[in-house]
Design an enzyme around this catalytic site. Sequence first.
Site, PDB file in Angstrom:
ATOM      1  N   CYS A 142       0.843  -1.192   0.000  1.00  0.00           N
ATOM      2  CA  CYS A 142       0.000   0.000   0.000  1.00  0.00           C
ATOM      3  C   CYS A 142       0.877   1.239   0.000  1.00  0.00           C
ATOM      4  O   CYS A 142       2.101   1.160   0.120  1.00  0.00           O
ATOM      5  CB  CYS A 142      -0.931   0.028   1.209  1.00  0.00           C
ATOM      6  SG  CYS A 142      -0.038   0.200   2.773  1.00  0.00           S
ATOM      7  N   CYS A 145       3.361   1.749   2.857  1.00  0.00           N
ATOM      8  CA  CYS A 145       4.664   1.093   2.771  1.00  0.00           C
ATOM      9  C   CYS A 145       5.676   2.024   2.109  1.00  0.00           C
ATOM     10  O   CYS A 145       6.828   2.131   2.543  1.00  0.00           O
ATOM     11  CB  CYS A 145       4.559  -0.205   1.973  1.00  0.00           C
ATOM     12  SG  CYS A 145       3.426  -1.424   2.684  1.00  0.00           S
ATOM     13  N   CYS A 218      15.467 -33.647 -10.985  1.00  0.00           N
ATOM     14  CA  CYS A 218      15.436 -32.822 -12.199  1.00  0.00           C
ATOM     15  C   CYS A 218      15.658 -31.347 -11.835  1.00  0.00           C
ATOM     16  O   CYS A 218      16.409 -30.629 -12.502  1.00  0.00           O
ATOM     17  CB  CYS A 218      14.103 -32.981 -12.927  1.00  0.00           C
ATOM     18  SG  CYS A 218      13.790 -34.649 -13.537  1.00  0.00           S
ATOM     19  N   ASP A 613      -3.376  17.513 -26.494  1.00  0.00           N
ATOM     20  CA  ASP A 613      -2.622  17.156 -27.686  1.00  0.00           C
ATOM     21  C   ASP A 613      -3.568  17.387 -28.865  1.00  0.00           C
ATOM     22  O   ASP A 613      -4.783  17.337 -28.709  1.00  0.00           O
ATOM     23  CB  ASP A 613      -2.199  15.693 -27.606  1.00  0.00           C
ATOM     24  CG  ASP A 613      -1.512  15.217 -28.873  1.00  0.00           C
ATOM     25  OD1 ASP A 613      -0.623  15.937 -29.356  1.00  0.00           O
ATOM     26  OD2 ASP A 613      -1.878  14.143 -29.377  1.00  0.00           O
ATOM     27  N   ASP A 811      -3.116  11.073 -26.256  1.00  0.00           N
ATOM     28  CA  ASP A 811      -3.399   9.711 -26.698  1.00  0.00           C
ATOM     29  C   ASP A 811      -2.184   8.923 -27.134  1.00  0.00           C
ATOM     30  O   ASP A 811      -2.277   7.722 -27.358  1.00  0.00           O
ATOM     31  CB  ASP A 811      -4.387   9.741 -27.870  1.00  0.00           C
ATOM     32  CG  ASP A 811      -3.743  10.262 -29.152  1.00  0.00           C
ATOM     33  OD1 ASP A 811      -2.922  11.198 -29.057  1.00  0.00           O
ATOM     34  OD2 ASP A 811      -4.044   9.732 -30.229  1.00  0.00           O
TER      35      ASP A 811
END
Length: 927
Positions: A142, A145, A218, A613, A811
């Site tokens: 959050c 923190c 493995c 823009d 955009d």
Amino acid sequence: METPVREVTREQIEILVYGMTCEHCVRRVTKTLEGLPGTLDVRVSLADSKASFSYDSSQVSRGQMDAAIAEAGYSTEPIPSEDEISEVEAKVQAEQSSVQQSAQNGAASAVGSLVLPSEITGQATPTDSDAKRQFKVSGMTCANCALTIEKGVGKMPGVKSATVNFASEKLNLELDPSVVSEAEILAKIKDLGYGAQSADGEGGKQQFKVSGMTCANCALTIEKKLKKTPGVNLASVNFANETVTVEYDSKVLNLNGIFEQVRDAGYIPIENQGEPEEDRTAIKQRNWLVFSAVVSLPLIPIMYLLPMTKPVLYTMFVLATIVQFTAGWTFYRGAYHALKNKSANMDVLVAMGITAAYGYSVLTTFPEIFFSGPTFYDASAVLITFVRFGKYLEAKAKGRAGQALKRLLELQADKARLFVNGEEKDVAASEVKIGDIVVVKPGEKIPVDGEIIEGETSIDESMLTGESIPVEKGQGAAVIGATINKSGSIKVKTTKTGKDTVLSGIVKMVEEAQGVKPQIQRFADTISNYFVPTVVSLSVITFLVWYFAIQQTFVFAFTAAIAVLVIACPCALGLATPTAIMVGSGVGLNRGILFKSAAVLESISGLQAIGFDKTGTLTKGTPEVTDIVAYGMEESELLKIAAAGENPSIHPLAQAVVACARKEELALEEVKDYREESGYGVVCAYQGEPLLIGNIKLMQKYEVDVRALEKDFQRLTEAGKTTMYITLAGNGIGIIALADVLKDSTKKAVRRLNELGLKTFMITGDNQKVANVVAQEVGIDEVAAEVLPQDKINIIRKYQEQGLKVAMVGDGINDAPALAQADIGIAIGSGTDVAKETGDVILVRNDLLDVERAIRLGRKTLNKIKQNLFWALIYNAIGIPVAAGVFYPLTGELLPPEWAGLAMAFSSVSVVTNSLLLRGYGKKLLD
């Protein structure tokens, strides 16, 4: 008979140009030289720092060329490199050290003066020892923190400033490396309870899936194989979930090399294609929410419907204990780290509330050991569930914010076609190195930043610039990774990779712009810092007064003290913001408006200026035919001829002409000898006659007289339109003009914003003339034209420095830094995903009227948050004295803890109910 076409012979020249650092510099120099009289075929190379072109010496001199380049901000004389400057600085420091040493030894040695030019260094002496460092932080859940890390690291000796970007999980520091080391910073972050690694270094950490493992041996085999690989610092294989986690030095090894080692060991690595880390975090929080709800909800009917027998009490004890120390453990951990570092966040409040409720209930569950009294296990368990719900909402919001920067880099091409020894080889784009040559075919993404060494093409740079019209480029021109090759096949020599690319530079700008937090994100923490010690103090005072001063029993005093803690539980305070955001955002999304964070709600209510823009935001983003001026024929006939000549081309302007002809249902004839001349236009044969379609330079090159058309051409050009000559058989037959037309809602949206009292301005890379025409047509107050992408952020800062709260609507990727820098970034829904992710508000429906609607909804939502916080605080202001027993002398009754718990629950319900009233506001947004 075809009319003969004669080309003009010109002198060729190469000029060295210094100071260019990116493609935008190349464009500026190109535009400057093309503006000189008599110049043609201008080619500017970033890699070679030179410009080559043909020119007429009777019209322009070399001195005029040098002067024009200098006026554009560049030089034809060498500029010292950073290494040379560093070398001079080192000599200065050496001389200064020599002086100091001589003084200490009592020697009176003469020191030669070595002065570093201020125009190079910008300062008299290099005394600043500060450095900037960046760290990747893990474990934050959050905004509190982030605040804890800022406080903890910021207090370290040698740290000048510390800012945590919660969205990108980055810690940005300004520090003195001679006082504090990177290892000390990492150790401090770990001590605060979080993980960290340097983001400035060349290290990398990856996790990926592996298939083919059949047993634990493995996993051990893969671990051993990777640990023996040069460059691998750490390797860990989890057989249960088939994942490999590896830390490595990217200077020595890349991810593909790691995959190769896994394959060599006999297993199959699987590239990550699943959910991002942020989505996994949200899912984890959702799972905890579901778990705590399932376990805690049965407590409510048990508490109020069943008799309090021992089996019932023990059942409640078991259920509450499970919730308390599983779903509630995270709050204890967070509270521990906060208190350890002398701060008090929401985790502290939650931990105190659930501990008081649960602890008191445990004591009264075993009266033979402690004392008799009521239990309210339901209060602690339900409180945990409510706060977990808030944590889930935070995780969802963080996930959306954190993906923005990742998506910027995801725009890059995954593969590249490497050209080696005359052969093409497909490789991962990450394997391409500086100096490598890559082949890019039509329709493909350019994988690297580089320079075209062979071929000509038009390149769609809209992902970077937002401009829809492709840029014509040929040999020597610079290209940017992630842009799209539209027409010809080209060979590109790689000039930049990794962190040095233009796209990576934009990422850095977005991170820096997002680094400064708005105050609303710190509001809950500020309240907590005062609220927690106040409540604890009041609880202690309550106990002391009743037990010692008034001499009530211990159980009486302890009950009152616990009641104070329980009734002051911060559940309502914690739900005030997220519930209002959830409801307000839901209302907005149903109307095509998406709010991404609480930070929007503070800033949007006080907006004073809003910038737009142009291309794709105010306009549709695609060119359309606006004017047809025919000479000696019908307009339809001129359009038919022009469309026939443009039909073979994939250039957007050409396709716009063709689309217009098809809309008029005109039949298009085939042309012969078709060729595109980059930067000029189209040359072909129409019905056996030479047809030219293009700009004035094309006409000059083939010496076609178009003076009769100049008046109309000038008129349309001054109106901000892209205009092209059409000549047939050496005669001018007409002009066609195109423009990126306004969206239907643009004028109404700007008018509404002006009515709200907002200053409106436009930022565009287009020329001043076009920008002024658009601004005048829609009613925008101010215009900033011919702005390079990296300068857009500076325009926003200029308005902010005037004391204005600024919003930006855009955009494209080039808008991303400006969207992040603005107090409110508003991204158009049809734009790139990155612009949408960077924006604080997203217009899903791509309707500019939603800008004004977003402001109204934002103000209403913020008003609800303020109401919630007010009632939550008022509730505590009234409830705490009641719980402390101030009315006991009048009523003879002490507020039981279970009633305190019920009051706490009621306060939460009232906050949620008040937030839900926002739903009724949705219909008004369509006004």
